[in-house]
Design a protein around this motif. Structure first.
Motif, PDB file in Angstrom:
ATOM      1  N   ALA A  91       0.750  -1.102  -0.034  1.00 46.45           N
ATOM      2  CA  ALA A  91       0.043   0.079  -0.032  1.00 46.45           C
ATOM      3  C   ALA A  91       0.974   1.227   0.167  1.00 46.45           C
ATOM      4  N   GLU A 126       2.421   1.605  -3.472  1.00 50.97           N
ATOM      5  CA  GLU A 126       1.378   1.866  -4.693  1.00 50.97           C
ATOM      6  C   GLU A 126       0.515   3.071  -4.426  1.00 50.97           C
ATOM      7  N   GLU A 127       0.321   3.634  -3.047  1.00 55.80           N
ATOM      8  CA  GLU A 127      -0.593   4.565  -3.074  1.00 55.80           C
ATOM      9  C   GLU A 127      -0.259   5.989  -2.826  1.00 55.80           C
ATOM     10  N   ARG A 163      -4.403   0.242   2.804  1.00 53.45           N
ATOM     11  CA  ARG A 163      -5.001   1.103   1.750  1.00 53.45           C
ATOM     12  C   ARG A 163      -6.259   1.473   1.953  1.00 53.45           C
ATOM     13  N   ASP A 177      -8.678  -3.730   2.510  1.00 50.66           N
ATOM     14  CA  ASP A 177      -8.904  -2.390   2.265  1.00 50.66           C
ATOM     15  C   ASP A 177      -9.716  -2.094   3.588  1.00 50.66           C
ATOM     16  N   SER A 228      -8.283   5.865  -3.806  1.00 48.27           N
ATOM     17  CA  SER A 228      -7.713   5.240  -2.845  1.00 48.27           C
ATOM     18  C   SER A 228      -6.114   5.883  -2.389  1.00 48.27           C
ATOM     19  N   PHE A 242      -3.300   5.763   1.084  1.00 44.81           N
ATOM     20  CA  PHE A 242      -2.518   5.099   2.376  1.00 44.81           C
ATOM     21  C   PHE A 242      -3.181   5.640   3.510  1.00 44.81           C
TER      22      PHE A 242
END
Length: 323
Positions: A51, A54-55, A153, A198, A299, A301
């Protein structure tokens, strides 16, 4: 190592054991110390690391905590926030002491907050007698959450903006139900994918509507025990189970609509007492919604550090979203 279920049981296989309350999943996470974390077990080190990678794109940060003294008078008859600023004369120093109900503003509900009312049992079979056996029992409290923190996430489902775009008149201070169909439509319009583990954030617009009230309006709402939220149904409950959320959050006083659309599917006992899924309420999601819209992604973190003391029933979330 957190024990992950090898295969998630089907919803129609709940409860997992004969004699357990309806739709409960006691024992899903084994019988070790991690079992008290419930669905927070989805937040593995690997998931959190992914997370972060990617976030976190822009580094923009937004706190998700409303002021402790925002709701005045307090909702649902709860104790009022109070502050005493202490002058340490002759030193030129100040302390302050505050007292407040841990559910008076943005909050996490712990697994000792709401039981199956008919069975009179909390998560994993805990009873009121267990919780009140002594003044400072920790069972089903927040300390296991606080010890490791919540991180992963987050996904925002911005129903408030969706309703505005589609001309839906949301009645925030009455039983306005957000249906599963509504939620799925928002997800489709936002183009967001939901992943196991999530944290689901549902923005109803309740907080924004409350901030617009005058003094008389706030006094009236303080005694109203109805609000907008996720509508209850078998289909909604099954969808929540299948999505394997680590926690669920909204900006309304109860996440789910009150009064319930279907009492049989009242989510507080199922989520908290049945699945061990944390419930976040009255989170501040308005600025987050603006940032998500500006960035064109929903989306992010998410981190949260609940208060750390023995036997906490609830806590301000001390939450931050990082985009």
């Amino acid at each position: 190592m957190v024990p992950q279920p090898k295969v998630l049981p089907r919803f129609d296989e709940l409860p997992l054991h004969d004699g357990d309350p309806p739709n409960s999943a006691w024992g899903l996470w084994g019988d070790g110390p991690e079992s008290s974390l419930g669905s927070l077990n989805y937040l593995t080190d690997e998931l959190v690391q992914r997370a972060i990678k990617e976030e976190v794109k822009t580094g923009e940060r937004v706190g998700l905590n409303l002021p402790l003294d925002l709701f005045n008078p307090p909702l649902l008859g709860r104790a009022r926030f109070e502050q005493k600023v202490i002058d340490k004369n002759p030193l030129v120093v100040n302390d302050d002491v505050i007292t407040f109900n841990t559910q008076g503003s943005s909050q996490w509900d712990s697994l000792r907050h709401f039981a199956y009312q008919k069975d009179k049992k909390f998560y994993n079979g805990t009873t009121q007698a267990d919780i009140h056996a002594s003044a400072r029992t920790a069972i089903n409290g927040l300390q296991s959450w606080s010890a490791r923190g919540l991180a992963g996430r987050g996904v925002l489902i911005d129903y408030a903006s969706y309703a505005k775009r589609h001309g839906i008149d949301v009645h925030h201070f009455s039983g306005h139900a957000i249906t599963l169909e509504n939620v799925l439509n928002v997800i489709k319009e936002q183009g967001v994918d939901l992943l196991p583990g999530d944290v689901l954030f549902l923005r109803t617009g309740y907080v924004a509507a409350y901030k617009e009230l005058d003094k008389a309006g706030r006094e009236r709402v303080a005694s109203v025990r109805e609000w907008c939220g996720l509508g209850q149904s078998r289909e909604t409950t099954e969808w929540l189970w299948q999505k394997q959320f680590a926690a669920v959050v909204s900006d309304s006083p109860g996440f789910e609509v009150r009064p319930p659309t279907e009492k049989e599917w009242h989510l507080h006992p199922i989520l908290l007492a049945g699945w061990g899924t944390p419930l976040g309420e009255l989170f501040d999601l308005d600025v987050l919604a603006e940032l998500c819209a500006q960035n064109g992604r929903w989306s992010f973190f998410f981190t949260s550090s609940p208060l750390n003391y023995t036997g906490a029933v609830a806590s301000p979330p001390n939450a931050i979203a990082i985009l």
